[in-house]
Write a protein that holds these residues in place. Structure first.
Motif, PDB file in Angstrom:
ATOM      1  N   UNK A   8       0.863  -1.177   0.000  1.00 31.56           N
ATOM      2  CA  UNK A   8       0.000   0.000   0.000  1.00 31.56           C
ATOM      3  C   UNK A   8       0.904   1.232   0.000  1.00 31.56           C
ATOM      4  N   UNK A   9       0.328   2.417   0.129  1.00 32.53           N
ATOM      5  CA  UNK A   9       1.111   3.648   0.024  1.00 32.53           C
ATOM      6  C   UNK A   9       2.210   3.745   1.081  1.00 32.53           C
ATOM      7  N   UNK A  10       1.992   3.158   2.250  1.00 31.91           N
ATOM      8  CA  UNK A  10       2.984   3.217   3.317  1.00 31.91           C
ATOM      9  C   UNK A  10       4.126   2.224   3.128  1.00 31.91           C
ATOM     10  N   UNK A  15       8.978  -1.825  -0.397  1.00 35.33           N
ATOM     11  CA  UNK A  15       8.729  -2.768  -1.497  1.00 35.33           C
ATOM     12  C   UNK A  15       9.781  -2.613  -2.587  1.00 35.33           C
ATOM     13  N   UNK A  16      10.094  -1.379  -2.953  1.00 39.03           N
ATOM     14  CA  UNK A  16      11.099  -1.136  -3.989  1.00 39.03           C
ATOM     15  C   UNK A  16      12.468  -1.667  -3.574  1.00 39.03           C
ATOM     16  N   UNK A  17      12.812  -1.500  -2.296  1.00 37.62           N
ATOM     17  CA  UNK A  17      14.086  -2.034  -1.792  1.00 37.62           C
ATOM     18  C   UNK A  17      14.082  -3.563  -1.830  1.00 37.62           C
ATOM     19  N   UNK A  69       3.833  -8.974   1.141  1.00 37.63           N
ATOM     20  CA  UNK A  69       2.929  -7.847   1.328  1.00 37.63           C
ATOM     21  C   UNK A  69       3.536  -6.864   2.325  1.00 37.63           C
ATOM     22  N   UNK A  70       3.455  -5.579   2.003  1.00 34.61           N
ATOM     23  CA  UNK A  70       4.014  -4.562   2.882  1.00 34.61           C
ATOM     24  C   UNK A  70       2.987  -3.459   3.090  1.00 34.61           C
ATOM     25  N   UNK A  71       2.731  -3.156   4.346  1.00 31.68           N
ATOM     26  CA  UNK A  71       1.958  -1.982   4.725  1.00 31.68           C
ATOM     27  C   UNK A  71       2.676  -1.337   5.910  1.00 31.68           C
ATOM     28  N   UNK A 113       5.833  -4.898   8.045  1.00 29.46           N
ATOM     29  CA  UNK A 113       5.418  -3.531   8.342  1.00 29.46           C
ATOM     30  C   UNK A 113       6.564  -2.563   8.118  1.00 29.46           C
ATOM     31  N   UNK A 114       6.379  -1.627   7.191  1.00 28.06           N
ATOM     32  CA  UNK A 114       7.443  -0.658   6.900  1.00 28.06           C
ATOM     33  C   UNK A 114       7.739   0.238   8.097  1.00 28.06           C
TER      34      UNK A 114
END
Length: 150
Positions: A8-10, A15-17, A69-71, A113-114
């Motif tokens: 998601x946006x957070x 995610x890119x890393x 999945x990352x939020x 979780x970022x």
């Protein structure tokens, strides 16, 4: 093995890393992130893809595809992912849990979780999750029990 990843946006920066790390490890991946999407959208996209791949499996196919999945906290992605019948996910923030949930629980989706894990720890969790398959054996009893609950 193919890795399906979404955020998601957070979670976009993390995610890119992680995509960079997936590429460095030599795994094929597909980024299913939808701009402006919620963690529910991310989980739906990744789980649908994993279940679609499962449905197309034939003898000799690679059934080890996984989702990432990352939020912000990982919990929302975990909850959304595990709403999909037959999907086993794990919200983790340490390397050992990332490894053992794959080996002993047959987790197909790693939720991070970022706002909880930094980039280096997330990469280490990813490497541990991708480093082994499901052990099966005595652990299958629990998987069968979980599947009966759904």
């Amino acid at each position: 093995m193919k890795v399906y990843i979404s955020a998601d946006k957070d979670g976009v920066a993390l995610k890119d890393a992680l995509i960079d790390e997936i590429e460095n490890l030599g795994f094929e991946y597909e980024d299913l992130t939808v701009e402006g999407g919620d963690f529910v959208d991310s989980a739906k996209n990744v789980c649908a893809k994993l279940l679609e791949v499962d449905g197309m499996l034939t003898s000799g196919s690679d059934d080890a595809s996984v989702g990432i999945l990352i939020d912000k906290y990982g919990a929302g992605s975990y909850i959304a992912a595990t709403k999909h019948k037959g999907m086993i996910g794990a919200e983790v923030s340490d390397e050992r849990s990332a490894l053992m949930t794959k080996r002993h629980n047959g987790s197909r989706v790693l939720c991070l979780g970022s706002g909880i894990v930094g980039e280096e720890l997330a990469k280490s969790c990813l490497r541990n999750f991708l480093s082994h398959g499901y052990d099966g054996g005595r652990h299958q009893i629990r998987i069968d029990m979980l599947n009966k609950m759904m």
